[in-house]
Design a protein around this motif. Structure first.
Motif, PDB file in Angstrom:
ATOM      1  N   GLY A  58       0.796  -1.221   0.000  1.00 15.63           N
ATOM      2  CA  GLY A  58       0.000   0.000   0.000  1.00 15.63           C
ATOM      3  C   GLY A  58       0.831   1.275   0.000  1.00 15.63           C
ATOM      4  N   TYR A  59       1.829   1.296   0.843  1.00 20.59           N
ATOM      5  CA  TYR A  59       2.595   2.540   0.988  1.00 20.59           C
ATOM      6  C   TYR A  59       3.686   2.709  -0.076  1.00 20.59           C
ATOM      7  N   PHE A  60       4.380   1.601  -0.356  1.00 20.85           N
ATOM      8  CA  PHE A  60       5.614   1.762  -1.137  1.00 20.85           C
ATOM      9  C   PHE A  60       5.540   1.236  -2.565  1.00 20.85           C
ATOM     10  N   VAL A  61       4.836   0.118  -2.772  1.00 23.39           N
ATOM     11  CA  VAL A  61       4.888  -0.465  -4.109  1.00 23.39           C
ATOM     12  C   VAL A  61       3.845   0.168  -5.034  1.00 23.39           C
ATOM     13  N   LEU A  62       2.574  -0.002  -4.690  1.00 23.42           N
ATOM     14  CA  LEU A  62       1.526   0.483  -5.588  1.00 23.42           C
ATOM     15  C   LEU A  62       1.708   1.950  -5.996  1.00 23.42           C
ATOM     16  N   PRO A  63       1.981   2.855  -5.029  1.00 25.84           N
ATOM     17  CA  PRO A  63       2.117   4.257  -5.432  1.00 25.84           C
ATOM     18  C   PRO A  63       3.271   4.494  -6.407  1.00 25.84           C
ATOM     19  N   ASN A  64       4.178   3.514  -6.518  1.00 22.61           N
ATOM     20  CA  ASN A  64       5.283   3.660  -7.458  1.00 22.61           C
ATOM     21  C   ASN A  64       5.145   2.791  -8.696  1.00 22.61           C
ATOM     22  N   THR A  65       4.009   2.078  -8.818  1.00 24.17           N
ATOM     23  CA  THR A  65       3.817   1.301 -10.039  1.00 24.17           C
ATOM     24  C   THR A  65       2.582   1.764 -10.800  1.00 24.17           C
ATOM     25  N   ILE A  66       1.624   2.330 -10.078  1.00 17.50           N
ATOM     26  CA  ILE A  66       0.354   2.676 -10.723  1.00 17.50           C
ATOM     27  C   ILE A  66       0.562   3.769 -11.765  1.00 17.50           C
ATOM     28  N   ASN A  67       1.572   4.605 -11.537  1.00 16.42           N
ATOM     29  CA  ASN A  67       1.876   5.676 -12.485  1.00 16.42           C
ATOM     30  C   ASN A  67       2.265   5.118 -13.858  1.00 16.42           C
ATOM     31  N   ASN A  68       2.871   3.941 -13.839  1.00 15.54           N
ATOM     32  CA  ASN A  68       3.308   3.332 -15.098  1.00 15.54           C
ATOM     33  C   ASN A  68       2.114   3.006 -15.991  1.00 15.54           C
ATOM     34  N   TYR A  69       0.972   2.749 -15.343  1.00 14.58           N
ATOM     35  CA  TYR A  69      -0.250   2.496 -16.106  1.00 14.58           C
ATOM     36  C   TYR A  69      -1.006   3.793 -16.372  1.00 14.58           C
ATOM     37  N   LEU A  70      -1.124   4.598 -15.335  1.00 14.32           N
ATOM     38  CA  LEU A  70      -1.963   5.795 -15.452  1.00 14.32           C
ATOM     39  C   LEU A  70      -1.390   6.822 -16.418  1.00 14.32           C
ATOM     40  N   ALA A  71      -0.079   6.805 -16.614  1.00 11.82           N
ATOM     41  CA  ALA A  71       0.535   7.765 -17.533  1.00 11.82           C
ATOM     42  C   ALA A  71      -0.111   7.650 -18.906  1.00 11.82           C
ATOM     43  N   ASP A  72      -0.426   6.425 -19.316  1.00 12.25           N
ATOM     44  CA  ASP A  72      -1.062   6.248 -20.618  1.00 12.25           C
ATOM     45  C   ASP A  72      -2.546   6.590 -20.571  1.00 12.25           C
ATOM     46  N   GLU A  73      -3.149   6.410 -19.403  1.00 12.41           N
ATOM     47  CA  GLU A  73      -4.589   6.678 -19.286  1.00 12.41           C
ATOM     48  C   GLU A  73      -4.900   8.164 -19.390  1.00 12.41           C
ATOM     49  N   LEU A  74      -3.892   8.993 -19.133  1.00 11.43           N
ATOM     50  CA  LEU A  74      -4.091  10.443 -19.222  1.00 11.43           C
ATOM     51  C   LEU A  74      -4.625  10.830 -20.590  1.00 11.43           C
ATOM     52  N   LYS A  75      -4.104  10.121 -21.584  1.00 14.96           N
ATOM     53  CA  LYS A  75      -4.489  10.465 -22.960  1.00 14.96           C
ATOM     54  C   LYS A  75      -5.889   9.973 -23.298  1.00 14.96           C
ATOM     55  N   GLU A  76      -6.373   8.996 -22.548  1.00 16.86           N
ATOM     56  CA  GLU A  76      -7.688   8.415 -22.842  1.00 16.86           C
ATOM     57  C   GLU A  76      -8.806   9.307 -22.289  1.00 16.86           C
ATOM     58  N   ASP A  77     -10.015   9.044 -22.772  1.00 15.01           N
ATOM     59  CA  ASP A  77     -11.178   9.718 -22.196  1.00 15.01           C
ATOM     60  C   ASP A  77     -11.423   9.178 -20.791  1.00 15.01           C
ATOM     61  N   HIS A  78     -11.809  10.057 -19.904  1.00 12.26           N
ATOM     62  CA  HIS A  78     -12.138   9.565 -18.572  1.00 12.26           C
ATOM     63  C   HIS A  78     -13.505   8.908 -18.599  1.00 12.26           C
ATOM     64  N   PRO A  79     -13.631   7.797 -17.934  1.00 16.78           N
ATOM     65  CA  PRO A  79     -14.902   7.072 -17.987  1.00 16.78           C
ATOM     66  C   PRO A  79     -15.996   7.844 -17.239  1.00 16.78           C
ATOM     67  N   THR A  80     -17.219   7.659 -17.664  1.00 15.64           N
ATOM     68  CA  THR A  80     -18.340   8.230 -16.920  1.00 15.64           C
ATOM     69  C   THR A  80     -19.296   7.101 -16.550  1.00 15.64           C
ATOM     70  N   THR A  81     -20.138   7.380 -15.552  1.00 11.63           N
ATOM     71  CA  THR A  81     -20.982   6.302 -15.046  1.00 11.63           C
ATOM     72  C   THR A  81     -22.192   6.044 -15.922  1.00 11.63           C
ATOM     73  N   ASP A  82     -22.362   6.824 -17.017  1.00 11.10           N
ATOM     74  CA  ASP A  82     -23.503   6.491 -17.880  1.00 11.10           C
ATOM     75  C   ASP A  82     -23.116   5.564 -19.032  1.00 11.10           C
ATOM     76  N   HIS A  83     -21.902   5.066 -18.984  1.00 10.60           N
ATOM     77  CA  HIS A  83     -21.465   4.085 -19.980  1.00 10.60           C
ATOM     78  C   HIS A  83     -22.338   2.822 -19.876  1.00 10.60           C
ATOM     79  N   PRO A  84     -22.669   2.192 -21.009  1.00 12.08           N
ATOM     80  CA  PRO A  84     -23.524   0.989 -20.979  1.00 12.08           C
ATOM     81  C   PRO A  84     -22.982  -0.132 -20.078  1.00 12.08           C
ATOM     82  N   GLU A  85     -21.665  -0.204 -19.920  1.00 11.45           N
ATOM     83  CA  GLU A  85     -21.113  -1.249 -19.058  1.00 11.45           C
ATOM     84  C   GLU A  85     -21.562  -1.069 -17.600  1.00 11.45           C
ATOM     85  N   PHE A  86     -21.739   0.182 -17.197  1.00 11.71           N
ATOM     86  CA  PHE A  86     -22.243   0.439 -15.840  1.00 11.71           C
ATOM     87  C   PHE A  86     -23.684  -0.036 -15.717  1.00 11.71           C
ATOM     88  N   ASP A  87     -24.490   0.267 -16.782  1.00 14.74           N
ATOM     89  CA  ASP A  87     -25.880  -0.200 -16.777  1.00 14.74           C
ATOM     90  C   ASP A  87     -25.916  -1.713 -16.609  1.00 14.74           C
TER      91      ASP A  87
END
Lengths: 635, 248, 217
Positions: free
Chosen positions: A447-476
């Motif tokens: 929680g403290y040391f690993v995840l906060p230093n690995t999640i950025n490796n994924y999220l860096a690419d997500e920045l370019k993507e559209d942010h999801p919203t809760t009205d997406h059909p998958e939520f329905d």
């Protein structure tokens, strides 16, 4: 297929080289990224607080009324760290080796090394957060020893280490809530994961006060939901602990690794009635000074103190002379089961062994023993009415910890991109058996040391993507499925209670899939669990409605998932034709009754994919480059 | 054994509640009190009635989630225990047992025996922490802390946040809870830099939440499962006087 | 709330000191008739004429008023904090009756103070009621006022019985005041508890016995 993403290079450099190569996100962009953290124990609260400090927008959930209740609170004994404060030859390497060996060589070298490497800074962190760790008169930190290890590397805060660490994490979490970087949702239970275009993008949660189903969207979802040993019903876990979040993630595509690896703790209080809901844990640290024995005579009805020394069988000291009472948990539990099954058990139900402090009191004086274990003795007296300074405690094995969990790679990401699993709910560092005082450690490090230093490796690419919203059909879709399941449960209107089925499931699991397992028993268990599952869906009665606080419905939803998870656990135990760590297959043992591991055919992590009610096995081979797996002997 | 439970039932926070009586036969002395309620709930399900809502989680006396007022005492007839540690052997066969939710304006009833204790979280939120970020810590042994100091900090830190102190207090004062956290952190060197703000802000929040004031009846320390002594409240008062009037 | 509690504590402590002075003066009453009359009257005259004592007297009135008002505010607030009561509350098992009923005890003491002021302060200071004569030394004969009041057995009983709530209130109040002000020395508090008990007992018994002794003269 399974890519564990272990960085190249020598073991000691893997983590630092990973960090230098992973993608970074600039602080201004982090606040645009939302991360959902489900669970607020050491792993969840630590991650949520740290991610918030880094600048992410964090939403955190727990089913309890407050983050401070998470079951990390119950870990009593301590937390390991390779500080070598005792000058007794400890090192990161030795801790790595102990943990790998303790897990019977069924975990990844790179992960385990990282755990040991980050342990020392973790103690620094907790001291800074105000954790009142025990200290020597000179003001330095104190240590004690723990099962499966020959150095003293365990840090502790009386018998309440987990509580003190959790309170530190919880207060850090609420510090970030005050800073409005964390939105906290207590009394909310995650009921499904929402996957959009193959990536984890949100959850469906039920507000446990109003019963309302709510949708939460995010760029990434972190599960920190703890262990699932309540599948046995009687366990040392909190009553609310469940496997639903990871099970729903599994059904949405996350692989489940080594589900059958369950640790049975040797020092819990024995069951005393059918209505019992819980087996209370007495800290393993008691084994530092307490000696475990049973009478040499079968069905000896004398009081413990009336049995003379020469008629006592200190069976752990007899069988494992070099580790004695500090033998690892799986071994100590199995040895107790062996004696109890052979008819030497004590107590009214003959289901316990003695844990005796007579010699320790004689040697160190009652004051020292009081200092070390005072609150545990007090707790024992509250529950049983017996004064353990005068009479030995009666203890018994109980289901305790899930080594298994969602399969994660070196970055702690599951097989669903954007979905992470941290703490006890993943399978990462403990292999087939966890060493005492390593669970607080792993949860915190994740929680403290690993995840906060690995999640950025994924999220860096997500920045370019559209942010999801809760009205997406998958939520329905996900919400509809949850609604259907709830409606189905509420409309069965049978004549049996949820607890009835949970007791049934627990009996089968405890009998066939706990300390010792065999092919025939597991086969039977699978068909029995299917019967229980079918009966559950036809005969259960859940009173009350959906749009209100309904504790019976909560239990039913959790049990519905346990019934499926139990199947997978038995399936996993069935396929692993060897004995390793806590997984003891009766067909694979030496003449002396010790576990027989098979590295030629079984040096892999089983990772199961869900396929419409069936489970498909994938194998992640375990490669040992730095340590040669040896026979795990504590003799 | 047989017990006649007289239990507070309330549909939700807005509705009026009232007592219901349930005769339960077939209990055993080894059952914990919560297991007896579980048993009653199973009987209710069999009668197609709604179950009684009550709280628990760890059932080993450390999470602090369980807690009801039993026969006129917080956590039942014994001193210094939690509800989950209470066993039916503490009652007589045939006895009537009155079960009520914690009563305090700051702890509104959510349903039946379940109350909302989030006021405690909000008190912690106002300074019950050390504002150091993950990753900034110095070597743990760099600051020495005497054994006596850390032992006293631990005594206070042991609070499980169950709310029995508030429930038993005739003024519904949260002074013991608040004092325990303040004294834990303020007595350690790591907590010193923020000591003044912590005591002022946490006590202010305590008042904003609508808790009453401490009149030292001492009931709290008798009901506290962790035996946190009332002297902590006096210590908090001293720390507050120091922070408020004697400068930081 | 902390400020209110502090005011109650400080005024309470001041009233505790005042009671010591008051009791010492009252003890003159148990001396033989002539000696007592002379001493008592000259003492009370001195008090009335000293400018310093005048200031102290105003502080005293203010203390009583503040103590009562702030206690009332605290009680009201505490009642709001505990809006719903328990059906069954066995608080006697975890705390003393006194500590649970300081407000009630306070009201009884207040009632006493009103009667007491009407008996003495109103007559001597305000000159209400029957005129008070002078003694042989030309001092106002306060002794006579006291003496004649305690001829009446009902007054004696009233004055004596109401010293019980006073003692209880003082016992809890004295030690609590110190805790409210932040005294948290562990051993010190144990000593303080004993002192409070002795102090409260001396006050209650002292004030309570004197009317009887006067009555029996």
């Amino acid at each position: 297929m399974l890519n564990s993403k272990i960085p190249e290079g020598p073991l000691e450099n893997k983590w630092s080289s990973y960090q230098t190569k992973s993608q970074l996100i600039n602080p201004a962009n982090k606040k645009k990224l939302n991360v959902i953290v489900v669970g607020s124990g050491l792993a969840g609260a630590g991650a949520a607080a740290t991610l918030a400090e880094l600048g992410y927008d964090v939403t955190c959930f727990c089913y309890q009324d407050s983050a401070r209740r998470a079951h990390s609170v119950a870990a009593q004994g301590g937390i390991n760290a390779a500080k070598n404060y005792q000058h007794d030859g400890d090192s990161v390497w030795r801790m790595f080796h102990d943990t790998l060996k303790g897990g019977d060589f069924r975990s990844r070298e790179a992960n385990v090394y990282r755990l040991a490497e980050l342990s020392a800074p973790l103690i620094d962190h907790y001291v800074q957060q105000g954790v009142p760790f025990a200290r020597e008169y000179g003001g330095v930190l104190a240590n004690r020893s723990f099962g499966g290890v020959q150095v003293q590397r365990t840090f502790y805060a009386r018998g309440q280490t987990g509580q003190q660490l959790l309170l530190a994490a919880y207060s850090q979490l609420y510090k970030m809530k005050r800073a409005q970087k964390v939105a906290m949702f207590p009394r909310h239970e995650m009921l499904d994961l929402v996957v959009i275009d193959g990536k984890a993008k949100g959850i469906i949660a039920r507000d446990l006060i109003t019963g309302q189903l709510k949708r939460f969207a995010a760029d990434s979802v972190v599960l920190a939901t703890g262990g699932y040993s309540r599948v046995f019903r009687l366990s040392t876990l909190a009553i609310g602990c469940n496997g639903s979040a990871i099970w729903k993630a599994h059904k949405r595509g996350a692989y489940f690794a080594a589900p059958s690896f369950t640790q049975v703790h040797p020092t819990a209080l024995p069951q005393t009635s059918e209505a019992q809901s819980k087996l209370t844990l007495m800290s393993e640290s008691l084994r530092n000074d307490g000696r475990i024995w049973v009478p040499k005579k079968k069905d000896d009805d004398r009081r413990a103190n009336a049995i003379p020394e020469e008629e006592r069988d200190y069976y752990l000291e007899r069988r494992y002379p070099s580790f004695g009472n500090l033998a690892p948990r799986d071994i100590a539990s199995r040895a107790a089961k062996e004696r109890i099954d052979a008819g030497y058990g004590v107590g009214p139900f003959k289901n316990a062994v003695y844990l005796d402090f007579k010699h320790a009191v004689e040697r160190f004086g009652i004051q020292t023993i009081q200092d070390r274990y005072g609150n545990l003795f007090k707790m024992y007296k509250k529950i049983t009415g017996v004064d353990a300074y005068q009479e030995p405690m009666q203890i018994s094995p109980a289901a305790h910890f899930s080594m298994g969990g969602l399969w994660v790679d070196y970055e702690l990401m599951t097989t669903i991109p954007g979905l992470y699993a941290i703490g006890e709910c993943n399978f990462s560092d403990h292999g087939a058996n966890r060493l005492g005082a390593n669970s607080l450690l792993q949860a915190s490090i994740d929680g403290y040391f690993v995840l906060p230093n690995t999640i950025n490796n994924y999220l860096a690419d997500e920045l370019k993507e559209d942010h999801p919203t809760t009205d997406h059909p998958e939520f329905d879709k996900a919400q509809k499925e949850v609604e259907q399941q709830i409606t189905k449960l509420l409309t069965v209107r049978g004549d049996k209670t949820v607890d009835h089925f949970h007791r049934e499931l627990g009996k089968v699991m405890w009998q066939e899939c706990a300390m010792s397992r065999n092919k025939e028993g597991l086969g039977n268990a699978i068909s029995k669990i299917k019967e229980i599952r079918d009966a559950f869906w036809n005969e259960v009665n859940v009173t009350g409605g959906q749009q209100e606080m309904n504790t019976e419905l909560e239990k039913a939803l959790r049990l519905a998932d346990f019934l499926e998870l139990g199947l997978l656990m038995c399936t996993d135990a069935f396929q692993r034709e060897e004995s390793c760590g806590a997984h003891f297959r009766e067909e694979y043992q030496t003449d002396e009754g010790e576990a027989m591991r098979n590295d030629k055919t079984h040096a892999y992590v089983s990772a199961w994919a869900y396929d419409n009610g069936n489970f498909q096995l994938h194998k992640e081979p375990l490669v040992f480059e730095n340590v040669q797996p040896t026979v795990r002997s504590y003799k | 054994m047989k017990i006649v439970f007289k239990i507070w039932r309330q549909v939700n926070s807005k509705s009026q509640g009232g007592f219901e009586t349930y005769e339960v036969d077939g209990l055993t002395e080894d059952m914990s009190f919560l297991e007896a309620l579980d048993y009653l709930n199973e009987r209710l399900v069999q009668r197609n009635e709604k179950v009684i809502a009550y709280e628990y989680d760890c059932r080993e006396g450390i999470c602090g989630q369980c807690g009801v007022f039993i026969n006129g005492r917080a956590h039942g007839p014994h001193d210094n225990i939690t509800t989950c540690q209470l066993h039916m052997r503490s009652f007589k066969d045939g006895e009537t047992v009155v079960v009520e939710p914690w009563r305090a304006a700051a702890f509104p009833v959510i349903k039946d025996l379940v109350v909302d204790r989030s006021a405690f979280d909000r008190i912690i939120e106002q300074g019950g922490y050390i504002s150091a970020r993950t990753g900034t810590a110095a070597e743990a042994n760099a600051i020495l802390v005497g054994k006596e100091v850390v032992d006293r900090a631990m005594d206070a830190a042991a609070c499980i946040g169950c709310g029995a102190c508030v429930a038993t207090c005739k003024n519904a004062s949260a002074a013991l809870f608040t004092a325990a956290k303040i004294n834990h952190l303020n007595s350690l060197p790591q907590g010193k830099p923020e000591a003044s703000n912590r005591v002022l802000e946490m006590t202010r929040q305590m008042e904003l939440e609508g808790f009453g004031s401490c009149t030292f009846t001492g009931a709290c320390e008798v009901e506290c499962p962790e035996e946190i002594p009332m002297i902590n409240i006096a210590e908090m008062n001293a720390r507050r006087v120091k922070a408020k009037w004697l400068g930081k | 709330m902390f400020l209110r509690k502090t005011i109650i504590a400080l005024t309470g402590l001041f009233l505790c000191i005042f009671l010591i002075v008051h009791l010492s003066a009252n003890s003159i009453l148990v001396l033989p008739e002539e000696m007592a009359r002379g001493l008592y009257n000259s003492y009370s005259t001195t008090l009335r004429e000293s400018p310093l004592i005048k200031i102290v007297a105003y502080v005293l009135y203010l203390s009583i008023v503040l103590h009562v008002i702030y206690a009332l505010l605290i009680v009201l607030n505490n009642r709001k904090a505990k809006s719903k009561r328990y059906l069954l509350n066995r608080n006697r098992e975890n705390s003393s009756w006194t500590s649970q009923n300081m407000g009630l005890l306070g009201i009884m003491i207040l009632l006493f103070i009103v009667v007491h002021l009407a008996n003495f302060w109103a007559r001597i200071k305000l000159g209400l009621g029957e005129n008070v004569a002078l003694d042989a030394n030309g001092h106002v004969d306060v002794y006579e006022v006291t003496y004649s009041l305690f001829r009446n057995i009902y007054y004696v009983v009233f004055y004596t019985i109401l010293m019980i709530p006073l003692g209880l209130h003082l016992n809890h109040g004295l030690k609590s005041a110190f805790k409210t002000l932040g005294f948290y020395h562990k051993k010190g508090l144990r000593v303080l508890a004993k002192i409070s008990l002795v102090y409260a007992a001396v006050m209650a018994v002292g004030f309570g016995l004197i009317p009887f002794i006067v009555f029996l003269k």
